[in-house]
Design an enzyme around this catalytic site. Structure first.
Site, short mmCIF file in Angstrom:
data_model
loop_
_atom_site.label_atom_id
_atom_site.label_comp_id
_atom_site.label_asym_id
_atom_site.label_seq_id
_atom_site.Cartn_x
_atom_site.Cartn_y
_atom_site.Cartn_z
CG ASP A 68 48.16 54.89 74.71
OD1 ASP A 68 47.69 53.74 74.87
OD2 ASP A 68 48.40 55.66 75.66
CE LYS A 78 47.51 59.18 76.30
NZ LYS A 78 48.75 58.53 75.80
CE LYS A 116 47.71 56.79 79.17
NZ LYS A 116 48.67 56.02 78.32
#
Length: 230
Positions: free
Chosen positions: A96, A157, A185
């Protein structure tokens, strides 16, 4: 009668996040145990904890996710590449990565693209680009999504959780921008099953939260969900 939304099993959507600066090896072991017990998608940790998490989860279903450039995204590209590669070498199978928001806001999209593309190529692992949506204009959100998709990310994300959390509107925006090419996400501020379900219905296929076990307990305690147990 329970609705389809009420009966959604949240566990497979959850990246079980342990991103406290004070996180201890004991907590890492606890998070890994919970991820296995509940069937979470992954455990998300700082790079310093990757090797321990990978050992704990070896041969088990949950993946090991490491944050890179967290939480500001303002380290140099060389540092991010090294951090990402070391995490991958240590056993992280998802990364991430916080994008460089300054480059986005000053129009230096070629530098942003190159940084993310090099991490994707060098590590060979799925990359979730953290866009920190709460700090962006609508146009910047769209641009960030387009640049990161073109650079080869696997997910967009919404947030680190340090500067605001996920919203249904932002998930819907990213879902539209993604056009089915990458996953979404949602992360930050997910405190109730209702919030989690709304984000899933908006298009999220992963949820970043440190409250996974609590969300499952709350969902299971609803009278309409006697079949869900934790």
């Amino acid at each position: 009668m329970a609705s389809t939304a009420d009966s959604i099993d949240l566990a497979p959507f959850i990246d079980h996040a342990l991103l406290l600066p004070t996180a201890t090896p004991e907590q890492v072991a606890q998070w890994c145990g919970e991820a296995e017990r509940y069937g979470f998608a992954s455990v998300c940790v700082y790079p310093v904890h990757v090797r321990q998490a990978a050992e704990c989860l070896q041969g088990k279903s949950p993946r090991v996710c490491a944050v890179v450039g967290f939480p500001t995204g303002a380290t140099t590209s060389a540092v991010k590449r090294y951090e990402a590669q070391e995490a991958a070498d240590g056993g992280a199978t998802e990364l991430d990565v916080v994008i460089n928001l300054g480059w986005l806001k000053t129009g230096e999209t070629s530098r942003l693209h190159r940084e993310i593309a090099e991490i994707c190529e060098a590590t060979g692992q799925p990359v979730k680009a953290i866009l920190e949506m709460a700090l962006l204009t609508q146009a910047e959100k769209q641009l960030a999504a387009e640049v990161c998709i073109d650079a080869g990310v696997t997910f967009l994300k919404t947030s680190t959780g340090w500067n605001g959390g996920a919203t249904v509107a932002d998930v819907q925006l990213l879902r539209t921008a993604a056009r089915g090419q990458v996953g979404i996400k949602a992360s930050g501020g997910i405190r109730t099953p209702e919030q989690a379900i709304a984000l899933i219905e908006a298009g999220a296929i992963r949820l970043g939260t440190s409250r996974g076990p609590e969300l499952l307990r709350l969902q299971a305690s609803r009278p309409e969900n006697p079949s869900l147990s934790v």
